[in-house]
Design a protein around this motif. Sequence first.
Motif, PDB file in Angstrom:
ATOM      1  N   GLY A  35       0.839  -1.195   0.000  1.00 30.23           N
ATOM      2  CA  GLY A  35       0.000   0.000   0.000  1.00 30.23           C
ATOM      3  C   GLY A  35       0.872   1.242   0.000  1.00 30.23           C
ATOM      4  N   GLY A  36       0.275   2.353  -0.343  1.00 30.03           N
ATOM      5  CA  GLY A  36       1.026   3.594  -0.473  1.00 30.03           C
ATOM      6  C   GLY A  36       1.365   4.214   0.864  1.00 30.03           C
ATOM      7  N   ASN A  37       1.972   5.387   0.768  1.00 31.03           N
ATOM      8  CA  ASN A  37       2.314   6.173   1.929  1.00 31.03           C
ATOM      9  C   ASN A  37       1.110   6.434   2.811  1.00 31.03           C
ATOM     10  N   TYR A  69      -1.346  -8.622   1.073  1.00 29.05           N
ATOM     11  CA  TYR A  69      -2.532  -7.844   1.470  1.00 29.05           C
ATOM     12  C   TYR A  69      -2.292  -6.412   1.033  1.00 29.05           C
ATOM     13  N   ILE A  70      -3.270  -5.799   0.410  1.00 29.66           N
ATOM     14  CA  ILE A  70      -3.127  -4.404   0.010  1.00 29.66           C
ATOM     15  C   ILE A  70      -3.997  -3.530   0.914  1.00 29.66           C
ATOM     16  N   LEU A  71      -3.334  -2.575   1.534  1.00 33.17           N
ATOM     17  CA  LEU A  71      -4.026  -1.648   2.437  1.00 33.17           C
ATOM     18  C   LEU A  71      -4.250  -0.313   1.744  1.00 33.17           C
ATOM     19  N   GLU A  72      -5.426   0.235   1.954  1.00 35.39           N
ATOM     20  CA  GLU A  72      -5.705   1.614   1.530  1.00 35.39           C
ATOM     21  C   GLU A  72      -6.474   2.289   2.652  1.00 35.39           C
ATOM     22  N   SER A  73      -5.993   3.429   3.086  1.00 38.17           N
ATOM     23  CA  SER A  73      -6.633   4.190   4.161  1.00 38.17           C
ATOM     24  C   SER A  73      -7.091   3.316   5.322  1.00 38.17           C
ATOM     25  N   GLY A  74      -6.215   2.451   5.773  1.00 36.15           N
ATOM     26  CA  GLY A  74      -6.510   1.680   6.970  1.00 36.15           C
ATOM     27  C   GLY A  74      -7.452   0.504   6.794  1.00 36.15           C
ATOM     28  N   ARG A  75      -7.656   0.089   5.533  1.00 34.43           N
ATOM     29  CA  ARG A  75      -8.494  -1.093   5.271  1.00 34.43           C
ATOM     30  C   ARG A  75      -7.791  -2.004   4.285  1.00 34.43           C
ATOM     31  N   VAL A  76      -8.011  -3.308   4.446  1.00 35.26           N
ATOM     32  CA  VAL A  76      -7.513  -4.248   3.442  1.00 35.26           C
ATOM     33  C   VAL A  76      -8.498  -4.203   2.272  1.00 35.26           C
ATOM     34  N   VAL A  77      -7.995  -3.804   1.095  1.00 34.22           N
ATOM     35  CA  VAL A  77      -8.889  -3.701  -0.056  1.00 34.22           C
ATOM     36  C   VAL A  77      -8.756  -4.900  -0.991  1.00 34.22           C
ATOM     37  N   MET A  78      -7.686  -5.649  -0.833  1.00 30.06           N
ATOM     38  CA  MET A  78      -7.492  -6.813  -1.691  1.00 30.06           C
ATOM     39  C   MET A  78      -6.462  -7.723  -1.046  1.00 30.06           C
ATOM     40  N   ASP A  79      -6.628  -9.028  -1.223  1.00 28.40           N
ATOM     41  CA  ASP A  79      -5.580  -9.939  -0.785  1.00 28.40           C
ATOM     42  C   ASP A  79      -5.605 -11.180  -1.656  1.00 28.40           C
TER      43      ASP A  79
END
Length: 248
Positions: free
Chosen positions: A40-42, A218-228
């Motif tokens: 995930g990004g910064n 696991y991909i995180l975006e804004s504090g949520r797992v959006v894809m794994d």
Amino acid sequence: GTGTPLLQVSNVEVIYNSVILVLKGVSLAVPKGGITALLGGNGAGKSTTLKSISNLLRSERGEVTKGRITYRGEQIYGLNPSDLVSRGVIQVMEGRHCFEHLTVEENLMTGSYTRKASRGDIDADLEMVYTYFPRLKERRRSQAGYTSGGEQQMLAIGRALMSRPETILLDEPSMGLAPQLVEEIFNIVKSLNEEQGATFLLAEQNTNVALRFAHYGYILESGRVVMDGPAADLRENPDVKEFYLGMS
Ligand code: ATP
């Protein structure tokens, strides 16, 4: 079946300074003997997730306000770092944090947490670390503050290995390193995983390299797992390609 994961994070919420909700119910599972990547990004919450496991949030005024974190089925939230180390979990922090005025070898020795380790045990562990990091052996008498960024990253991992961990939480190992060194570090992680059976949970912004070496992501975006999914599937996923792999 695959049984219970070694490390399980379930629906974890983290709040900083009593008001800033940063993790909004993160769940992930780390199987024994795997390399699991947290992508995930910064600011997506990768470091915060690692710190919620290793209980390093308090010094940053952060708090787990919901959810469960278990290791071998036992609740570990709230254990201090040395209790975690004795259970086999250690975190290598972002930014390395070596003792600059100590030599490389003295830094490594600070990692032999177990009080009852004899000099012989420590020497054997040092040899094991030097087998994986021959550069650290070459530099063992150098003051750590004078070693390169890549060597300091190796030192941080090497020091963690001195506690003979079962699971290593690795925060942003590629940070600030030239591509060739990133490759070298990830190859060592892979060898440690395959030869020593070390389990890794690693946070990485470098999706490209992480998905080549990890088994699962696991991909995180804004504090949520959006894809794994399995790393090989994520590498082929059109959204991952577009948003995380396509840019370079
Ligand atoms: P990075 O690669 O930049 O470290 P990250 O995915 O690891 O990104 P975190 O460091 O976990 O992200 O940060 C997630 C969010 O929490 C960010 O918005 C960040 O500003 C915020 N945050 C981190 N630490 C604190 C803190 N001590 N107090 C308040 N907010 C914080």
